[in-house]
Design an enzyme around this catalytic site. Structure first.
Site, PDB file in Angstrom:
ATOM      1  N   GLY A   1       0.718  -1.241  -0.149  1.00 14.53           N
ATOM      2  CA  GLY A   1      -0.083  -0.047   0.034  1.00 14.53           C
ATOM      3  C   GLY A   1       0.780   1.438  -0.061  1.00 14.53           C
ATOM      4  O   GLY A   1       0.199   2.275   0.108  1.00 14.53           O
TER       5      GLY A   1
ATOM      6  N   CYS B   1      10.184  -3.827  -9.938  1.00 13.76           N
ATOM      7  CA  CYS B   1      11.345  -3.754  -9.279  1.00 13.76           C
ATOM      8  C   CYS B   1      12.415  -4.777  -9.600  1.00 13.76           C
ATOM      9  O   CYS B   1      13.160  -5.380  -8.900  1.00 13.76           O
ATOM     10  CB  CYS B   1      11.284  -3.857  -7.683  1.00 13.76           C
ATOM     11  SG  CYS B   1      10.445  -5.335  -7.171  1.00 13.76           S
TER      12      CYS B   1
END
Length: 472
Positions: A284, A396
């Site tokens: 989040g 990532c």
């Protein structure tokens, strides 16, 4: 490892059956040496990572992870974590040193012995553990394991020599990349050898604590003893203790988020009042950024437990978003969004400073499979965006197969979409992270250390895509 005989000439001799360690089998019994169980646990977990490709996070979960680890005291757990992470960060060099100290091949099935030696070598070479303690406990480990008892003398000879000659051995392996060869070769192909070596060295240093703050980064940097990075992130210069104990945590004034991970949500620009979907939202951090920027956010995640974690994080931050438990690849909104953020599942090779197990649990085949998943998700996400709207695609991974190549392949068949280049003047201090096409590409080697704070940032790819046309 290539031998079962120490180069010093000592030869392992089988212990007599009367020894206490042998009579107790795999456990050394109630009189076992202090620290033995923690080293046994470290060796077992290291073996699970390397040989069975088991992710480290799950095994180090104190409640649901490895049973031997869960049974340890918190101090011993901390030692196990330090040993395993250190061994994984330096493993190619550790293995090269051990190989130089032995000369005849180990028998088949001697992997357990390999892990005993690697755990001890990590302590002798890189941790603040007395050499004699690391050696003695490793010998006891060998004696306590029926598979390794006959190698106890070998363990003793190899490790004592290593302790005596550690400076020479460390110097001899300094030029060896500290990451697996399969991944180093990929980095060289993409970034060149010099940058690849800098990435390899960067992962040797554990990542610092980075915070995204709700407001006034300079003030929070002063209050928490940190510095402000070009991303607006507050990086803590020195940190000990627990994150929840820091000022501002309980009040929801900030959250932990790597500097690179904070970039994708900022690429949308002004989202005040816009409808924005965060498709792979947990835990989040990016959702919180978008809510804080004034967007009406719909946060998706296919995992109920991860979604609960997201909601808990937003509650602490006193922020609200609509949440939906759904697979982003199947989700079909009733109305298209003004903007969509797809921070896609990936190999996570950009997070090696935080997760040194990643390069040992994944391989080229995983990167290829995940690139296929990302392409499918990206194509599907494009259908959720209004004409004239934006989509930020990020992940990532350090491998272009999961980033630049996915974007290139998808855009080749999507003429109504185009890259909206990132403007370098809006990202002062990060100019080197902007590609020729206007994408973002960070690596762990890009941020030098600042004052007493560690350098580096996660490896990230991000691109802003705009759907042509205007919303009716």
């Amino acid at each position: 490892m290539k031998s079962a005989k120490a180069k010093s000439g000592s030869h392992p001799k089988q212990k007599s059956r009367g020894s206490r360690s042998e009579s107790t089998g795999a456990s050394a019994g109630p009189e076992e040496k202090q620290g033995l169980r923690s080293r046994q646990t470290a060796a077992k977990i290291l073996g699970a990572v390397i040989d069975r490709k088991t992710p480290l996070d799950g095994m180090l979960d104190a409640e649901h992870g490895n049973a031997a680890y869960a049974a340890l005291s918190e101090a011993d757990r901390a030692l196990v974590r330090a040993i395993i992470n250190t061994a994984l960060r330096h493993l190619p060099r550790i293995e090269a040193i051990l190989n130089s100290l032995v000369e005849t091949p180990l028998p088949e099935g001697a992997r357990a012995l390999h892990h005993v030696l690697a755990v001890a070598a990590a302590q002798i070479l890189y941790l603040d553990v007395p050499d004699h303690s690391a050696v003695d406990i490793a010998v006891d480990q060998a004696k306590a394991d029926p598979r390794n008892r006959r190698f106890a003398n070998l363990v003793n000879a190899v490790l004592r020599r290593l302790a005596r000659e550690k400076a020479n051995h460390l110097s001899a392996v300094q030029s060896i990349p500290a990451i697996p060869s399969w991944f180093f070769d990929r980095l060289v192909d993409v970034y060149g050898r010099e940058h690849a070596l800098r990435i390899s060295e960067a992962q040797l240093v554990p990542a610092p604590i980075d915070l995204t703050v709700k407001s006034d980064p300079e003030q929070w940097a002063a209050r928490l003893g940190g510095s402000v990075l070009p991303t607006g992130t507050v990086r803590l210069s020195a940190f000990s203790g627990t994150v929840p104990s820091l000022e501002g945590f309980a009040e929801g004034e900030w959250w932990v988020q790597d500097a690179a991970a904070s970039i994708p949500a900022k690429l949308f620009g002004n989202v005040e009042g816009q409808s924005v979907a965060d498709l792979c939202a947990a835990p989040g951090g990016k959702t919180a950024q978008l809510v804080l920027a004034g967007a009406k956010v719909t946060a998706l995640d296919q995992s109920a437990s991860r979604l609960r974690r997201l909601v808990g994080n937003l509650d602490r931050l006193r922020l609200q978003a609509s949440t939906i438990e759904a697979n982003a690849g199947n989700f079909r909104p009733e109305f298209p969004f003004d903007a969509v953020l797809l921070d896609a599942p990936c190999s996570s090779t950009g997070t090696i400073r935080r997760h040194p197990d990643v390069l040992w649990t994944k391989g080229p085949q995983d990167i290829a499979k995940l690139a296929e998943v990302q392409e499918k998700l990206l194509r599907h996400a494009m259908g959720m965006v209004k004409p004239g709207g934006k989509l930020v695609f990020s992940n990532c991974s350090l491998d272009p197969l999961e980033g630049e190549e996915v974007t290139k392949h998808v855009l080749a068949s999507q003429p109504e979409w185009t890259i909206e280049p990132v403007d370098a003047k809006n990202w002062q201090g990060l100019e080197q992270a902007i590609t020729a096409l206007g994408e973002i590409r960070t690596t762990p080697a890009m941020f030098p250390a600042h004052d007493s704070a560690a350098g580096g940032m996660d490896g990230f790819y991000a691109v802003v895509l705009r759907r042509l046309g205007t919303s009716s």
